[in-house]
Each structure stands twice: as structure tokens, then as C-alpha cells.
Design a protein around this motif. Sequence first.
Motif, short mmCIF file in Angstrom:
data_model
loop_
_atom_site.label_atom_id
_atom_site.label_comp_id
_atom_site.label_asym_id
_atom_site.label_seq_id
_atom_site.Cartn_x
_atom_site.Cartn_y
_atom_site.Cartn_z
N ILE A 1 0.86 -1.19 0.00
CA ILE A 1 0.00 0.00 0.00
C ILE A 1 0.89 1.23 0.00
N MET A 2 0.66 2.14 -0.97
CA MET A 2 1.46 3.37 -1.09
C MET A 2 0.54 4.58 -1.14
N HIS A 3 1.00 5.66 -0.53
CA HIS A 3 0.18 6.89 -0.52
C HIS A 3 1.11 8.07 -0.26
N ARG A 4 0.86 9.18 -0.95
CA ARG A 4 1.62 10.40 -0.69
C ARG A 4 0.97 11.17 0.46
N THR A 5 1.81 11.68 1.32
CA THR A 5 1.33 12.29 2.56
C THR A 5 0.32 13.41 2.31
N ASN A 6 0.58 14.25 1.33
CA ASN A 6 -0.28 15.42 1.09
C ASN A 6 -1.13 15.28 -0.16
N ASP A 7 -1.53 14.08 -0.45
CA ASP A 7 -2.42 13.80 -1.60
C ASP A 7 -3.66 14.69 -1.51
N PRO A 8 -3.94 15.51 -2.54
CA PRO A 8 -5.08 16.43 -2.48
C PRO A 8 -6.42 15.78 -2.79
N ARG A 9 -6.42 14.58 -3.36
CA ARG A 9 -7.68 13.95 -3.76
C ARG A 9 -8.15 12.91 -2.75
N SER B 1 6.54 11.08 0.31
CA SER B 1 6.41 12.53 0.37
C SER B 1 5.82 13.02 -0.95
N GLY B 2 5.22 14.19 -0.92
CA GLY B 2 4.65 14.76 -2.14
C GLY B 2 3.20 15.14 -1.99
N SER B 3 2.72 15.92 -2.96
CA SER B 3 1.34 16.40 -2.92
C SER B 3 0.60 16.13 -4.22
N ASP B 4 1.08 15.16 -5.00
CA ASP B 4 0.40 14.80 -6.24
C ASP B 4 -0.41 13.53 -6.05
N HIS B 5 -1.63 13.54 -6.57
CA HIS B 5 -2.44 12.32 -6.55
C HIS B 5 -2.10 11.44 -7.75
N LEU B 6 -1.74 12.06 -8.86
CA LEU B 6 -1.46 11.29 -10.07
C LEU B 6 -0.22 10.41 -9.89
N PHE B 7 -0.37 9.20 -10.29
CA PHE B 7 0.71 8.20 -10.22
C PHE B 7 1.93 8.67 -11.01
N CYS B 8 1.71 9.31 -12.15
CA CYS B 8 2.81 9.66 -13.06
C CYS B 8 3.42 11.02 -12.76
#
Length: 391
Positions: free
Chosen positions: A166-174, A196-203
Motif C-alpha cells: 500500500i502506497m500513498h503520498r502524505t499530502n495527496d489532495p484527492r 512525500s509529495g502532494s500529487d495524486h497522479l501516479f505519473c
Amino acid sequence: MERLASFARLICFDKRGTGLSDRVTAIPTLEERMDDARAVMDAVGSKRAAFLGISEGGPMSLLFAATHPDRTLALMLYGSYGLFSTAVMSPDKLAGFLEEVEQSWGSGALVPGFAPSLAQDRAFRNWWARFERLGASPSDVKTLMRMNSEIDIRGVLPVIHVPTLIMHRTNDPRVNVAASRYLATHIAGARYVELSGSDHLFCAGDSQRILDEIEEFLTGSRSHSEMERCLATVLITDIVGSTERVCSLGDREWRHLLVRHDSSVRREIARFRGKEIRTTGDGFVATFDGPARAVRCAEAVRETVRDLGLEVRAGLHTGEIEILPNDIGGIAVHVAARVAQLAAPGEILTSSVLRDLVAGSGLSFEDRGVHALKGLAEGVRIFAARRTSIV
């Protein structure tokens, strides 16, 4: 996709009613999506597969793994959830989002909510707008979101017994990161990686880190993480006022002029032993194994295209790059692009890193001060290359 396919057999399909799939009168349920995935596996002869569920693809993948463990080799989730209403948006916010979809779908205006790091990237916004238009109609998206809003597959989590990442970016906006934390604590033996990061998009963002985690999870090693990096000087050029020239010359004449420009730039890149990476429509991205030659190439390009009645700006930076199929990546590329954006017409700007590496080369520079570059925590000192004779 090329990276995934380098260490696994990659099977992709557009969900029923979206993308290249035929349009349908009703959005399929999770159960129907699960049956579709199994049908695709049967069609291509896949007895067992590792499922990669991204965002709303996660619930279907979770349901498949619980229902068909005999056909699920492993389960990987990125930016996903078990309960829509707490992870994505509450019912009172859904109506506003659906209205936004109605007004903005297909325009690229939704990029900030999915990939904040690319919100100001015009090329990406154009690509995303086309992606939306080809993916589904606004009405289909609204129907899909209404169905997604009813998703709650928390009850099946204890039944999942396949290896799970399971992977997730800490600041995912979606999708709230708490959703993946919940999944990780309710799926037995799940491995949880918070990025780390704030992008929801995988790419978007540091997608290579995600791919590294997937490769290690499936194969036990990261074959690409150390092998395909090197130090290089990145040169990025851009024609000044290209839009205005198109309008004044017309499309046909502009194309003829652009062909001459491209030929001239390629000739100079080759002369200074550089490597063309790609064109940007009205500019080039190239790499050099020597920073001084990169600067001299930029000077030569500037003078050569002036003979065509064109003016260019250029940015250079030396740093570690990631070697990708038909492209390069890494922070060095982003720095070079930001430096190029600061350049005035006819100007060649470099980072202090490059300037320090060409001591004794005969090149001279003018200090332009420290600038804050988007995506970097610290400012970068910028220098302008002074005009020298081209040899």
C-alpha cells in the motif's frame, strides 16, 4: 508503463465505458468491473496476476483479491481507499465537485486538484485536458463519481490474504492519506509505504520511487534505481515569441522556419558532442558530458538561429539525471527548465553549480543573484554567460 513492463508482463485495459472501451448506458458496478478484469485475464491467458489499483481502481482490486485469491498473485494499491465518503469527499462536497466537472471537464482546469506540481505546466495541462476528453464525457464522470461515492469495501479487508503493498503520498489532495493507513492496519501482513509529495497522479512527482517500491515488492530488487543515473549538463532552449511569429507568418511559413531552426540546433548539438533528448515544440532538451561544451553549444545556437531571424533563450544546469526510455528525469532537469524560464531573449543563464565546474575554461559570467525556483527548498544563484567567441 515501459518501466513496469521491464520486470513484469503488463496487462492494461480501459474500464468498461471509458477510454477506448465502448460506451455503455450505465456505469458498471464493482462486481461487473471485477468480472471484466477476470475476462481480460482469460482472454490473454493470465492465470494469476498482481493487481495494481490506483485511486478508484483500488476498491475493485481489493474485491477481486478477496473473491479470487487463487487468481491474485499480489495486490498493490496507490492513493486508494476503502470508504469514499471519508477518504475522498463527504456528501455535502460532492455536489460542488460535480458542478465543477460539468463546467471544467476537458479544459485542464482540474489539474491543480490532481497534480499540484504540474499546475503551471502548460504542456501537461493540455495533455490532461485531452486525456479527460478521450476518457469520458462530463455526464459519464458525474455518474461514475456518484457510484464511487457509495463505495464501502471495508468489510472485505479481513478476508484479503495475498501479499499486499500500500502506497500513498502524505499530502495527496484527492484522497486523504488516512485512508491508506486504515487499509494497512486492516489487511493482514500489508506493507505500507508513505511517500512525500502532494500529487495524486501516479505519473506526477517522484513516480520513480513508486516504481522502485513496486519492482522490489514483486521481484525482491530494484534493478533500475542505481543503474540508470549519471551526472550530466542539461541544456534547454526556447524560441522567444514563437506564438507571435506563428500569427505573423502563418502556419505553413512557420513550419518551414521551424524545420530550419531544428536542423541548425541539431547541427550545433552534434558539433559540441551533446545528445538530443527531445524537442519541446519550439525548443530543445539536450545533455552534455562536459559543462563548458554545453555553454559553448548554447552560444553557438543563439548566433546560428539569429541568422534565421529568431531569438532564443537558454538555461543550463549540471546535476544527476535519471535516464528514462527516450527521455531524462530528475531534479537537474527541473532546475535547468526553471533557469531557462528566467532568461531574457538572447540570454544564456546557468546555475552556480555549472559555473563553478567550468573554472579555467575561458568562459565568463555575470552574477544575477539568488532566485527561488519552484520545487526547490533553497534558492539557486544564477549566472549569465557573457558573450565569447565561438570556436
